[in-house]
Motif scaffolding. Structure first.
Motif, PDB file in Angstrom:
ATOM      1  N   LEU A   1      43.089  -8.410  51.029  1.00 52.23           N
ATOM      2  CA  LEU A   1      41.916  -8.199  51.888  1.00 52.23           C
ATOM      3  C   LEU A   1      42.281  -7.435  53.155  1.00 52.23           C
ATOM      4  N   MET A   2      43.348  -7.833  53.822  1.00 54.24           N
ATOM      5  CA  MET A   2      43.731  -7.251  55.113  1.00 54.24           C
ATOM      6  C   MET A   2      45.254  -7.162  55.177  1.00 54.24           C
ATOM      7  N   PRO A   3      45.830  -6.059  54.707  1.00 56.35           N
ATOM      8  CA  PRO A   3      47.292  -5.939  54.625  1.00 56.35           C
ATOM      9  C   PRO A   3      48.008  -6.223  55.936  1.00 56.35           C
ATOM     10  N   ALA A   4      47.338  -6.028  57.066  1.00 54.54           N
ATOM     11  CA  ALA A   4      47.989  -6.245  58.359  1.00 54.54           C
ATOM     12  C   ALA A   4      48.412  -7.696  58.562  1.00 54.54           C
ATOM     13  N   ILE A   5      47.804  -8.628  57.788  1.00 52.19           N
ATOM     14  CA  ILE A   5      48.154 -10.038  57.950  1.00 52.19           C
ATOM     15  C   ILE A   5      49.613 -10.288  57.565  1.00 52.19           C
ATOM     16  N   GLY A   6      50.189  -9.377  56.786  1.00 54.68           N
ATOM     17  CA  GLY A   6      51.581  -9.530  56.375  1.00 54.68           C
ATOM     18  C   GLY A   6      52.560  -9.445  57.529  1.00 54.68           C
TER      19      GLY A   6
END
Length: 416
Positions: free
Chosen positions: A321-326
């Motif tokens: 959903l939101m790759p930045a959460i990685g």
């Protein structure tokens, strides 16, 4: 003591010497008119409405640990009323209306924040399903907006819109939904009930029921026998164990649901987002942490912790959903015990034992339902009739062939 901004200023200027404990810590009496088993959100809300709205007295709440030590303090704080079926939507919309005035009613800051919830859609079929759901919500008096991709992009431009597997095509938005501070909800209801004379008895575990000729007489506890005219059970994931002491087997399984919070971040998500191609939901707390979760652990458990497979699945949903959460560090993980019913919907009803009442089967919907659950259960205890929004939540609906299967999963609790 009534709380207000002026009171806070006064205490700040006088060394905070005027604050007092917000509820008493009484010893149990020998008998009560009403006993509520379970000092979580639903039990405390029941005691609050029973004493404040229905003007009943001689009420006790029995909690085996401390108030709010169960699921009320172990959830992801989301409140909403975006349901489809007529057995559910009016009830949850009633709860939403109670949320909107809750802090003013019990004079406590529960940090209710109507920041909105957005359910993302990824296929044309899902758009049709969300349109149907939105129309059902509007017919029940709730709010709903169907957004196209541009509408979603205007709200959250950093989402992964071009994912080849799960492209975001739009979403169903309920602006009145949002979050609330789970501890504050428990404390507010506890304080409000205590002010009306309800005895909140902590560290008092129920170990048995005293039933004579099919009629409830009282409860055996770790602090002695307590007689009661009516006993209400609101113990979430412990429902099966508690009701077994009354000789009943419940249509409920207990599963752990994990929740997660990241390190504190700058403001990123101003609402609640759910992933439509998997089970992932996320919001951001006032401290900056991302609060998120996903599926329950598929096996039965009474442990307040889960396994790594679900942690991996939730992380995968977040990354899709939101790759930045990685790039965010996971701060902590915890679990609550869900009382998963056979159709994914709750039970608020009398039992075959006269004087014994049940509030259970909340699955994922427990926190958001707290006000309406307490009100409806108090109504049942006070009048022996179901509240108009909870008439479908009968214990015998499975026997009568009237399930309320919101997800269409059939009689498989771990899939609801």
């Amino acid at each position: 003591m009534r709380y207000s901004g002026l009171r806070v200023i006064k205490e700040a200027l006088t060394g905070h010497k005027g604050w007092k404990p917000i509820w008493r810590n009484p010893e149990p009496q020998s008998s009560y008119d009403y006993i509520i088993i379970g000092g979580g959100g639903h039990g405390l809300a029941t005691a609050y409405y029973l004493s404040n709205t229905f003007k009943k007295a001689r009420i006790a709440v029995l909690e085996k640990g401390w108030l709010g030590s169960g699921n009320i303090g172990r959830n992801t704080t989301i409140i909403r009323s975006n349901y489809l079926l007529p057995g559910n939507e009016p009830f949850y919309e009633f709860s939403m209306k109670l949320w909107e005035n809750l802090e003013q009613e019990f004079n406590f800051n529960a940090m209710v924040s109507q920041r909105g919830i957005l359910n993302l859609l990824h296929t044309d079929a899902q758009r049709d399903a969300y349109r149907r759901r939105g129309n059902a919500m509007i017919l029940a008096g709730a709010d709903a907006e169907l957004l196209d991709q541009d509408g979603v992009r205007a709200m959250y431009p950093w989402l992964n819109f071009d994912n080849a597997r799960f492209p975001i095509k739009g979403g169903l938005l309920q602006r009145r939904a949002g979050t609330a501070r789970h501890d504050g909800v428990a404390w507010g209801y506890a304080r409000g009930a205590d002010l009306k004379g309800v005895d909140l008895i902590q560290n008092c575990e129920v170990t048995g029921f005293r039933i004579e000729n099919g009629t409830m007489r009282g409860v055996e506890t770790s602090r002695g026998y307590i007689a009661a005219n009516k006993v209400g059970v609101a113990v979430a994931g412990s429902t099966g164990r508690v009701m077994a002491m009354a000789g009943m087997r419940m249509p409920i399984e207990s599963h752990v649901l994990q929740a997660f919070v990241s390190e504190g971040l700058k403001p990123t998500i101003d609402g609640v987002i759910t992933f439509g191609a998997g089970h992932f939901y996320v919001s951001q707390s006032d401290k900056g942490g991302l609060v998120f979760g996903g599926d329950i652990d598929g096996y039965n458990s009474y442990a307040q912790r889960g396994n790594m497979a679900v942690i991996e699945d939730v992380a995968q949903g977040g990354m899709a959903l939101m790759p930045a959460i990685g790039r965010a560090r996971l701060l902590r993980v915890w679990g609550g015990i869900m009382d998963m019913s056979m159709d994914g919907s709750p039970i608020i009803d009398r039992t075959p034992v006269s004087g014994l009442y049940l509030n259970a089967g909340w699955c994922y919907g427990g926190f958001k339902a707290t006000p309406a659950s307490g009100y409806a259960f108090a109504h049942l205890l006070a009048t022996d009739t179901p509240h108009e929004t909870a008439r479908a939540y009968r214990l015998d609906r499975f026997e009568r062939g009237l399930p309320i299967d919101e997800k269409g999963m059939g009689a498989q609790p771990n899939l609801h």
